[in-house]
Design a protein around this motif. Structure first.
Motif, PDB file in Angstrom:
ATOM      1  N   ILE A 194      -8.083  10.336 -54.808  1.00 26.40           N
ATOM      2  CA  ILE A 194      -9.322  10.456 -55.594  1.00 26.40           C
ATOM      3  C   ILE A 194      -9.928   9.073 -55.814  1.00 26.40           C
ATOM      4  O   ILE A 194     -11.129   8.867 -55.610  1.00 26.40           O
ATOM      5  CB  ILE A 194      -9.057  11.167 -56.934  1.00 26.40           C
ATOM      6  N   TYR A 195      -9.093   8.088 -56.215  1.00 24.48           N
ATOM      7  CA  TYR A 195      -9.603   6.733 -56.421  1.00 24.48           C
ATOM      8  C   TYR A 195     -10.144   6.147 -55.118  1.00 24.48           C
ATOM      9  O   TYR A 195     -11.149   5.446 -55.101  1.00 24.48           O
ATOM     10  CB  TYR A 195      -8.518   5.811 -56.989  1.00 24.48           C
ATOM     11  N   ARG A 203      -2.178  12.235 -54.908  1.00 22.80           N
ATOM     12  CA  ARG A 203      -3.476  12.909 -55.057  1.00 22.80           C
ATOM     13  C   ARG A 203      -4.437  12.032 -55.854  1.00 22.80           C
ATOM     14  O   ARG A 203      -5.606  11.872 -55.491  1.00 22.80           O
ATOM     15  CB  ARG A 203      -3.292  14.262 -55.750  1.00 22.80           C
ATOM     16  N   ASP A 204      -3.945  11.448 -56.948  1.00 21.85           N
ATOM     17  CA  ASP A 204      -4.788  10.564 -57.754  1.00 21.85           C
ATOM     18  C   ASP A 204      -5.260   9.364 -56.935  1.00 21.85           C
ATOM     19  O   ASP A 204      -6.419   8.960 -57.029  1.00 21.85           O
ATOM     20  CB  ASP A 204      -4.036  10.081 -58.996  1.00 21.85           C
ATOM     21  N   LEU A 232       1.554  14.073 -57.138  1.00 22.20           N
ATOM     22  CA  LEU A 232       0.452  13.960 -58.093  1.00 22.20           C
ATOM     23  C   LEU A 232      -0.172  12.571 -58.011  1.00 22.20           C
ATOM     24  O   LEU A 232      -1.397  12.425 -57.956  1.00 22.20           O
ATOM     25  CB  LEU A 232       0.947  14.241 -59.510  1.00 22.20           C
ATOM     26  N   TYR A 233       0.670  11.525 -57.969  1.00 21.41           N
ATOM     27  CA  TYR A 233       0.158  10.158 -57.866  1.00 21.41           C
ATOM     28  C   TYR A 233      -0.574   9.950 -56.550  1.00 21.41           C
ATOM     29  O   TYR A 233      -1.584   9.249 -56.489  1.00 21.41           O
ATOM     30  CB  TYR A 233       1.290   9.139 -58.001  1.00 21.41           C
ATOM     31  N   GLU A 266     -13.029   3.542 -58.596  1.00 19.88           N
ATOM     32  CA  GLU A 266     -12.299   3.399 -59.847  1.00 19.88           C
ATOM     33  C   GLU A 266     -13.042   4.086 -60.999  1.00 19.88           C
ATOM     34  O   GLU A 266     -14.272   4.192 -60.992  1.00 19.88           O
ATOM     35  CB  GLU A 266     -12.107   1.920 -60.183  1.00 19.88           C
ATOM     36  N   ASP A 267     -12.285   4.505 -61.973  1.00 20.19           N
ATOM     37  CA  ASP A 267     -12.824   5.117 -63.181  1.00 20.19           C
ATOM     38  C   ASP A 267     -13.271   3.991 -64.126  1.00 20.19           C
ATOM     39  O   ASP A 267     -12.463   3.146 -64.507  1.00 20.19           O
ATOM     40  CB  ASP A 267     -11.733   5.968 -63.845  1.00 20.19           C
TER      41      ASP A 267
END
Length: 79
Positions: free
Chosen positions: A52-53, A48-49, A45-46, A58-59
């Motif tokens: 994405i970043y 995958r995140d 999961l990390y 960055e968000d």
């Protein structure tokens, strides 16, 4: 609820599982396998995140939170 499954493991891994249980470091073989599987799923999961970043940047909300959090006093956890 839980489901019982059959898994083939190398004898070396089973011996290590048994050593952990015998020494009291784990409550059961299943507990060790479940813990390892949960850790692996979190890692994926990390990963995958992180992808994405890497591809989307960055968000902005996370960036704002990090700026805010870094300006807050840190509690002394040794007290």
């Amino acid at each position: 609820m839980s489901t019982q499954i059959s898994v083939r493991l190398d004898d070396r891994l089973v011996a290590e599982l048994d050593r952990l249980v015998t020494s009291g470091q784990a409550t059961s073989r299943a507990q060790v396998v479940e813990s390892a599987l949960e850790r692996e799923l979190r890692r994926r999961l990390y990963e995958r995140d992180a992808e994405i970043y890497r591809t989307q940047g960055e968000d902005p909300e996370v960036e704002e939170f990090l700026v805010w959090a870094s300006s807050r006093p840190r509690p002394d956890l040794d007290d």
